[in-house]
Design a protein around this motif. Structure first.
Motif, PDB file in Angstrom:
ATOM      1  N   VAL A  29      10.597  -0.364   6.086  1.00  9.62           N
ATOM      2  CA  VAL A  29       9.694   0.347   5.189  1.00  9.62           C
ATOM      3  C   VAL A  29       9.883  -0.247   3.791  1.00  9.62           C
ATOM      4  CG1 VAL A  29       9.128   2.562   4.136  1.00  9.62           C
ATOM      5  CG2 VAL A  29       9.770   2.472   6.549  1.00  9.62           C
ATOM      6  N   VAL A  30       8.784  -0.711   3.174  1.00 11.32           N
ATOM      7  CA  VAL A  30       8.900  -1.319   1.844  1.00 11.32           C
ATOM      8  C   VAL A  30       8.352  -0.412   0.742  1.00 11.32           C
ATOM      9  CG1 VAL A  30       8.903  -3.677   2.716  1.00 11.32           C
ATOM     10  CG2 VAL A  30       6.716  -2.598   2.132  1.00 11.32           C
ATOM     11  N   GLU A  31       7.542   0.573   1.119  1.00 10.79           N
ATOM     12  CA  GLU A  31       7.059   1.534   0.129  1.00 10.79           C
ATOM     13  C   GLU A  31       6.612   2.799   0.839  1.00 10.79           C
ATOM     14  OE1 GLU A  31       4.251   1.790  -3.903  1.00 10.79           O
ATOM     15  OE2 GLU A  31       4.270  -0.048  -2.705  1.00 10.79           O
ATOM     16  N   GLU A  32       6.833   3.922   0.178  1.00 12.85           N
ATOM     17  CA  GLU A  32       6.409   5.215   0.726  1.00 12.85           C
ATOM     18  C   GLU A  32       6.016   6.111  -0.425  1.00 12.85           C
ATOM     19  OE1 GLU A  32       8.223   9.172   2.987  1.00 12.85           O
ATOM     20  OE2 GLU A  32       9.330   7.278   3.087  1.00 12.85           O
ATOM     21  N   GLY A  33       4.900   6.800  -0.269  1.00 14.96           N
ATOM     22  CA  GLY A  33       4.471   7.711  -1.303  1.00 14.96           C
ATOM     23  C   GLY A  33       3.244   8.480  -0.875  1.00 14.96           C
ATOM     24  N   SER A  34       2.756   9.313  -1.776  1.00 16.05           N
ATOM     25  CA  SER A  34       1.523  10.048  -1.495  1.00 16.05           C
ATOM     26  C   SER A  34       0.362   9.063  -1.439  1.00 16.05           C
ATOM     27  CB  SER A  34       1.269  11.082  -2.596  1.00 16.05           C
ATOM     28  OG  SER A  34       0.946  10.425  -3.818  1.00 16.05           O
ATOM     29  N   ARG A  35      -0.740   9.510  -0.882  1.00 13.99           N
ATOM     30  CA  ARG A  35      -1.938   8.673  -0.834  1.00 13.99           C
ATOM     31  C   ARG A  35      -2.306   8.189  -2.236  1.00 13.99           C
ATOM     32  NH1 ARG A  35      -6.562  11.944   1.695  1.00 13.99           N
ATOM     33  NH2 ARG A  35      -6.122  13.212  -0.129  1.00 13.99           N
ATOM     34  N   ARG A  36      -2.222   9.083  -3.214  1.00 12.89           N
ATOM     35  CA  ARG A  36      -2.562   8.703  -4.591  1.00 12.89           C
ATOM     36  C   ARG A  36      -1.591   7.648  -5.122  1.00 12.89           C
ATOM     37  NH1 ARG A  36      -5.678  10.258  -8.614  1.00 12.89           N
ATOM     38  NH2 ARG A  36      -4.980   9.922 -10.759  1.00 12.89           N
ATOM     39  N   ASP A  37      -0.290   7.835  -4.856  1.00 16.42           N
ATOM     40  CA  ASP A  37       0.698   6.848  -5.305  1.00 16.42           C
ATOM     41  C   ASP A  37       0.372   5.462  -4.780  1.00 16.42           C
ATOM     42  OD1 ASP A  37       2.255   8.716  -6.669  1.00 16.42           O
ATOM     43  OD2 ASP A  37       3.536   9.118  -4.938  1.00 16.42           O
ATOM     44  N   ILE A  38       0.099   5.383  -3.485  1.00 22.26           N
ATOM     45  CA  ILE A  38      -0.090   4.084  -2.842  1.00 22.26           C
ATOM     46  C   ILE A  38      -1.398   3.428  -3.269  1.00 22.26           C
ATOM     47  CG2 ILE A  38      -0.347   2.902  -0.627  1.00 22.26           C
ATOM     48  CD1 ILE A  38       2.511   3.928  -1.266  1.00 22.26           C
ATOM     49  N   PHE A  39      -2.477   4.197  -3.377  1.00 27.93           N
ATOM     50  CA  PHE A  39      -3.771   3.598  -3.700  1.00 27.93           C
ATOM     51  C   PHE A  39      -3.967   3.372  -5.201  1.00 27.93           C
ATOM     52  CE2 PHE A  39      -4.703   4.790   0.626  1.00 27.93           C
ATOM     53  CZ  PHE A  39      -5.620   3.832   1.040  1.00 27.93           C
ATOM     54  N   HIS A  40      -3.356   4.193  -6.020  1.00 23.21           N
ATOM     55  CA  HIS A  40      -3.576   4.071  -7.467  1.00 23.21           C
ATOM     56  C   HIS A  40      -2.392   3.457  -8.207  1.00 23.21           C
ATOM     57  CE1 HIS A  40      -7.395   6.236  -7.449  1.00 23.21           C
ATOM     58  NE2 HIS A  40      -6.845   7.055  -6.566  1.00 23.21           N
ATOM     59  N   ASN A  41      -1.227   3.461  -7.596  1.00 27.26           N
ATOM     60  CA  ASN A  41      -0.054   2.886  -8.253  1.00 27.26           C
ATOM     61  C   ASN A  41       0.817   2.133  -7.248  1.00 27.26           C
ATOM     62  OD1 ASN A  41       1.827   2.314 -10.282  1.00 27.26           O
ATOM     63  ND2 ASN A  41       2.966   4.215  -9.896  1.00 27.26           N
ATOM     64  N   PRO A  42       0.257   1.159  -6.511  1.00 30.90           N
ATOM     65  CA  PRO A  42       1.087   0.402  -5.563  1.00 30.90           C
ATOM     66  C   PRO A  42       2.181  -0.337  -6.331  1.00 30.90           C
ATOM     67  CG  PRO A  42      -1.006  -0.723  -5.935  1.00 30.90           C
ATOM     68  CD  PRO A  42      -1.112   0.612  -6.615  1.00 30.90           C
ATOM     69  N   SER A  43       3.415  -0.255  -5.848  1.00 33.26           N
ATOM     70  CA  SER A  43       4.532  -0.799  -6.610  1.00 33.26           C
ATOM     71  C   SER A  43       5.311  -1.883  -5.890  1.00 33.26           C
ATOM     72  CB  SER A  43       5.485   0.348  -7.006  1.00 33.26           C
ATOM     73  OG  SER A  43       4.810   1.270  -7.845  1.00 33.26           O
ATOM     74  N   HIS A  44       4.966  -2.152  -4.646  1.00 36.24           N
ATOM     75  CA  HIS A  44       5.558  -3.293  -3.942  1.00 36.24           C
ATOM     76  C   HIS A  44       4.502  -4.397  -3.881  1.00 36.24           C
ATOM     77  CE1 HIS A  44       7.405  -5.802  -0.852  1.00 36.24           C
ATOM     78  NE2 HIS A  44       8.524  -5.117  -1.038  1.00 36.24           N
ATOM     79  N   PRO A  45       4.870  -5.655  -4.114  1.00 33.21           N
ATOM     80  CA  PRO A  45       3.871  -6.735  -4.055  1.00 33.21           C
ATOM     81  C   PRO A  45       3.099  -6.783  -2.739  1.00 33.21           C
ATOM     82  CG  PRO A  45       5.909  -7.544  -5.022  1.00 33.21           C
ATOM     83  CD  PRO A  45       6.194  -6.150  -4.537  1.00 33.21           C
ATOM     84  N   TYR A  46       3.758  -6.424  -1.639  1.00 30.47           N
ATOM     85  CA  TYR A  46       3.065  -6.446  -0.347  1.00 30.47           C
ATOM     86  C   TYR A  46       1.980  -5.373  -0.295  1.00 30.47           C
ATOM     87  CZ  TYR A  46       2.233  -6.187   4.666  1.00 30.47           C
ATOM     88  OH  TYR A  46       1.628  -6.169   5.900  1.00 30.47           O
ATOM     89  N   THR A  47       2.301  -4.163  -0.767  1.00 24.45           N
ATOM     90  CA  THR A  47       1.308  -3.088  -0.814  1.00 24.45           C
ATOM     91  C   THR A  47       0.138  -3.497  -1.694  1.00 24.45           C
ATOM     92  OG1 THR A  47       3.130  -1.496  -0.627  1.00 24.45           O
ATOM     93  CG2 THR A  47       0.983  -0.626  -1.232  1.00 24.45           C
ATOM     94  N   TRP A  48       0.439  -4.062  -2.839  1.00 31.14           N
ATOM     95  CA  TRP A  48      -0.596  -4.521  -3.769  1.00 31.14           C
ATOM     96  C   TRP A  48      -1.495  -5.544  -3.073  1.00 31.14           C
ATOM     97  CZ3 TRP A  48      -2.811  -8.637  -6.131  1.00 31.14           C
ATOM     98  CH2 TRP A  48      -3.527  -8.413  -7.305  1.00 31.14           C
ATOM     99  N   GLY A  49      -0.894  -6.484  -2.350  1.00 32.38           N
ATOM    100  CA  GLY A  49      -1.659  -7.504  -1.653  1.00 32.38           C
ATOM    101  C   GLY A  49      -2.553  -6.930  -0.577  1.00 32.38           C
ATOM    102  N   LEU A  50      -2.051  -5.938   0.198  1.00 33.19           N
ATOM    103  CA  LEU A  50      -2.871  -5.298   1.225  1.00 33.19           C
ATOM    104  C   LEU A  50      -4.113  -4.652   0.623  1.00 33.19           C
ATOM    105  CD1 LEU A  50      -0.315  -3.447   3.558  1.00 33.19           C
ATOM    106  CD2 LEU A  50      -1.645  -5.485   4.119  1.00 33.19           C
ATOM    107  N   LEU A  51      -3.909  -3.911  -0.459  1.00 28.68           N
ATOM    108  CA  LEU A  51      -5.014  -3.184  -1.063  1.00 28.68           C
ATOM    109  C   LEU A  51      -6.041  -4.126  -1.681  1.00 28.68           C
ATOM    110  CD1 LEU A  51      -3.003  -0.273  -2.713  1.00 28.68           C
ATOM    111  CD2 LEU A  51      -4.539  -0.108  -0.766  1.00 28.68           C
ATOM    112  N   HIS A  52      -5.583  -5.238  -2.251  1.00 28.20           N
ATOM    113  CA  HIS A  52      -6.504  -6.132  -2.933  1.00 28.20           C
ATOM    114  C   HIS A  52      -7.125  -7.177  -2.008  1.00 28.20           C
ATOM    115  CE1 HIS A  52      -4.658  -4.195  -6.391  1.00 28.20           C
ATOM    116  NE2 HIS A  52      -5.701  -4.612  -7.072  1.00 28.20           N
TER     117      HIS A  52
END
Length: 335
Positions: free
Chosen positions: A237-260
């Motif tokens: 697990v590289v990041e965990e948070g609320s839906r808002r945290d993940i979509f509006h404030n992604p903080s792991h580069p991998y999460t950021w890359g998935l969303l973008h």
């Protein structure tokens, strides 16, 4: 985390597979998360990140070439990893049920749809065959299968791909489980039926106060259904948070890359953004951070194992450079 409404806890779960040469493949390596009553969490990540293996481990359905090497899976105060196979058979389908990703391989081709749904109903609800048949017919109607009485006597090969998927969902919901694991539940369904199935799952979840673990590649589904998101990469697990945290404030580069990497209608793009490279071979994970070979923020510190950090309330990230995530807004994944 509120202890009084916890439904399921996965703690430091490790699932390893072994090749014929006895090489160790760490498919799931220290995964932890929890599920509350009535909550939907989503496990997201590329293929090969360990999402489906995690779900199969919860049901203790790991193939013979694999082994659960450590951790705890707590349901109703019991550690499922300490139970006998007989005790687990009582739990599967009754307390935890799963919608499998491939209905064609999950359904038995030599039994009718009705027989396969009735088997779980008779086992767990102790109904007579006539009563079980009536219950099976009702659950087929519930998932939108027309001529439900007729479909009970048909075999899997007589159904379309979408019908098979709905039959799988009917089987999973037939005993009203406490936890539903949905592994790509809308695979092979058209958009209209997808919406109906997801709405059905949400409706039953509210009625039964059922916890749902949603495994999907569709971040649109995640945005619409999940309250919390668990992002997995290379068995961790590289990041965990609320839906808002993940979509509006992604903080792991991998999460950021998935969303973008998702196409957007409101932004003109000549080409889609991508995360370079592929998920590493589990037999040869890089040392330290497993994402470092694909990450534009990589430096020498990434050769060491990151720490699990809480950056906001209930928002966790597994990265040395989460504070530098703003760099990606201008730099992207160009190295």
């Amino acid at each position: 985390m509120e202890e009084n409404n916890l439904l399921l806890q996965v703690q430091d779960l490790k699932v390893y597979f072994y090749t014929e040469e006895k090489e160790e493949l760490k498919a799931v390596d220290g995964v932890s998360f929890y599920l509350r009553e009535g909550e939907t969490i989503a496990l997201v990540g590329e293929s090969g990140c360990g999402k489906s293996v995690t779900s199969l481990a919860i049901l203790r359905l790991i193939d013979s070439d694999g082994k659960i090497q450590g951790g705890r899976i707590i349901l109703g105060g019991k550690d499922l990893l300490s139970l006998s196979e007989k005790e687990m058979r009582e739990i599967r389908g009754r307390d935890i049920s799963m919608i499998f990703q491939e209905p064609s391989s999950a359904l038995n081709p030599v039994y009718t749809i009705g027989d396969q749904i009735m088997e779980a109903i008779i086992l767990h609800q102790k109904l007579s065959p006539p009563q079980a048949r009536k219950a099976a017919e009702e659950v087929l109607r519930l998932v939108g299968i027309p001529e439900a009485q007729k479909r009970l006597d048909e075999y899997p090969h007589e159904l379309s791909g979408g019908m098979k998927q709905r039959a799988m969902i009917a089987m999973a919901l037939s005993c009203r489980p406490k936890v539903l694991i949905a592994d790509e539940p809308t695979t092979s369904l058209d958009v209209t039926i997808q919406a109906q199935i997801l709405e059905l799952i949400e409706k039953l979840q509210q009625q039964l106060n059922m916890g749902v673990i949603l495994i999907t590649h569709d971040l649109g589904v995640v945005a619409g259904m999940a309250e919390r998101v668990v992002v997995m990469y290379a068995g961790k697990v590289v990041e965990e948070g609320s839906r808002r945290d993940i979509f509006h404030n992604p903080s792991h580069p991998y999460t950021w890359g998935l969303l973008h990497s998702i196409p957007r209608l409101d932004v003109k793009q000549e080409k889609l953004a991508i995360i370079p490279g592929v998920v590493p071979d589990p037999l040869n994970f890089p040392s330290g951070c497993r994402f470092r070979n694909r990450c534009p923020l990589e430096d020498e510190v990434c050769l060491t194992e990151p720490q699990w950090c809480e950056i906001e309330d209930q928002h966790y990230v597994y990265c040395h450079h989460y504070s530098q995530i703003e760099i990606l807004k201008t730099r992207g994944f160009s190295q």
